[in-house]
Scaffold this active site. Structure first.
Site, short mmCIF file in Angstrom:
data_model
loop_
_atom_site.label_atom_id
_atom_site.label_comp_id
_atom_site.label_asym_id
_atom_site.label_seq_id
_atom_site.Cartn_x
_atom_site.Cartn_y
_atom_site.Cartn_z
N HIS A 129 -10.79 5.70 8.15
CA HIS A 129 -10.94 4.29 8.53
C HIS A 129 -11.48 4.17 9.95
O HIS A 129 -12.36 3.34 10.24
CB HIS A 129 -9.58 3.57 8.49
CG HIS A 129 -8.97 3.47 7.13
ND1 HIS A 129 -7.70 3.92 6.85
CD2 HIS A 129 -9.45 2.97 5.96
CE1 HIS A 129 -7.42 3.70 5.56
NE2 HIS A 129 -8.46 3.12 5.00
N LYS A 139 2.41 -4.20 -5.10
CA LYS A 139 1.96 -2.99 -4.41
C LYS A 139 2.86 -2.76 -3.19
O LYS A 139 2.66 -3.38 -2.14
CB LYS A 139 0.49 -3.18 -3.99
CG LYS A 139 -0.20 -1.87 -3.64
CD LYS A 139 -1.67 -2.10 -3.32
CE LYS A 139 -2.33 -0.85 -2.78
NZ LYS A 139 -3.67 -1.13 -2.25
N ARG A 178 -16.60 6.59 -0.09
CA ARG A 178 -16.44 8.05 -0.13
C ARG A 178 -17.22 8.58 -1.32
O ARG A 178 -18.43 8.53 -1.34
CB ARG A 178 -14.94 8.41 -0.21
CG ARG A 178 -14.20 8.16 1.10
CD ARG A 178 -12.71 8.22 0.89
NE ARG A 178 -12.30 7.25 -0.12
CZ ARG A 178 -11.07 6.95 -0.42
NH1 ARG A 178 -10.09 7.55 0.17
NH2 ARG A 178 -10.79 6.04 -1.33
O1 PNS Z 1 -7.80 -0.73 1.31
P1 PNS Z 1 -7.90 -1.41 -0.03
O2 PNS Z 1 -6.55 -1.52 -0.66
O3 PNS Z 1 -8.90 -0.75 -0.94
O4 PNS Z 1 -8.44 -2.90 0.27
C1 PNS Z 1 -8.59 -3.83 -0.77
C2 PNS Z 1 -8.86 -5.25 -0.20
C3 PNS Z 1 -7.75 -5.68 0.74
C4 PNS Z 1 -10.17 -5.27 0.51
C5 PNS Z 1 -8.93 -6.22 -1.44
O5 PNS Z 1 -7.83 -6.00 -2.25
C6 PNS Z 1 -9.00 -7.69 -1.04
O6 PNS Z 1 -9.93 -8.15 -0.46
N1 PNS Z 1 -7.92 -8.44 -1.41
C7 PNS Z 1 -7.83 -9.85 -1.15
C8 PNS Z 1 -7.90 -10.65 -2.44
C9 PNS Z 1 -9.32 -10.97 -2.82
O7 PNS Z 1 -10.06 -11.59 -2.10
N2 PNS Z 1 -9.71 -10.57 -4.06
C10 PNS Z 1 -11.04 -10.86 -4.56
C11 PNS Z 1 -12.03 -9.72 -4.33
S1 PNS Z 1 -11.77 -8.46 -5.54
#
Ligand code: PNS
Length: 170
Positions: free
Chosen positions: A16, A42, A91
């Protein structure tokens, strides 16, 4: 250009940090946004506040990086913060389908409410190809060495969560 780098960051890894360092070079402001997922679907190792603390300490050298949290839809948060670009690290190929789906969903949702939101993928540096927050937690839970995966201040907090320290020291 204001960019958002959203994620769970549970915890932040060198992978990150690599993306943050590189994105901070071309974004005017980079908001690292920790997902505040109140639903119990989660479970996280660290609270949102703890995850933000780890990120803050690791990015103190970057004046245009801000650490924040968000709940709900990313597109709404981006609109509220006046951001037009979402940064995500890529990745292996295995990341691609999920990331592509998220990028398209965010763009479509944005269009529906008059918000332009583009996703910019940054390929990981090769040394972090294998690295993930999940792997770090698993190794730390078994008192393994995570010193080449997270900064020392993060490693201390991670070992503490698992009620132990790495036998070889940090
Ligand atoms: O580090 P991660 O868990 O892969 O991040 C995922 C994240 C936080 C980017 C994603 O889950 C997110 O944006 N969640 C907020 C809900 C949302 O907007 N969902 C619609 C897009 S799929």
């Amino acid at each position: 250009m204001t960019c958002i780098y959203p994620g769970s960051f549970d915890p932040m890894t060198f992978g990150h940090l690599d993306i943050i360092n590189r994105a901070a070079k071309f974004c005017d402001t980079l908001i690292v946004a920790v997902l505040n997922n109140s639903s119990k679907t989660k479970a996280t190792l660290f609270s949102v506040v703890e995850r933000m603390e780890i990120l803050r300490e690791a990015t103190m050298h970057l004046p245009n990086v801000e650490i924040d949290s968000f709940a709900g839809l990313l597109v709404n948060y981006a609109q509220a913060r006046g951001a037009s670009v979402v940064i995500r690290g890529l990745r292996a190929v295995t990341d691609f389908e999920y990331e592509f789906q998220m990028a398209l969903t965010n763009r479509t949702l944005g269009e529906g409410q008059g918000v332009r939101l583009e996703t910019l993928f940054i390929p990981t540096s090769t040394e972090f190809l294998y690295l993930s927050s999940g792997i770090v937690k698993e190794i730390a839970a078994h008192k393994g060495d995570i010193s080449n995966m997270v900064p020392p201040h993060a490693a201390k907090k991670i070992y503490k969560k698992f009620d132990g320290t790495y036998q070889g020291g940090i």
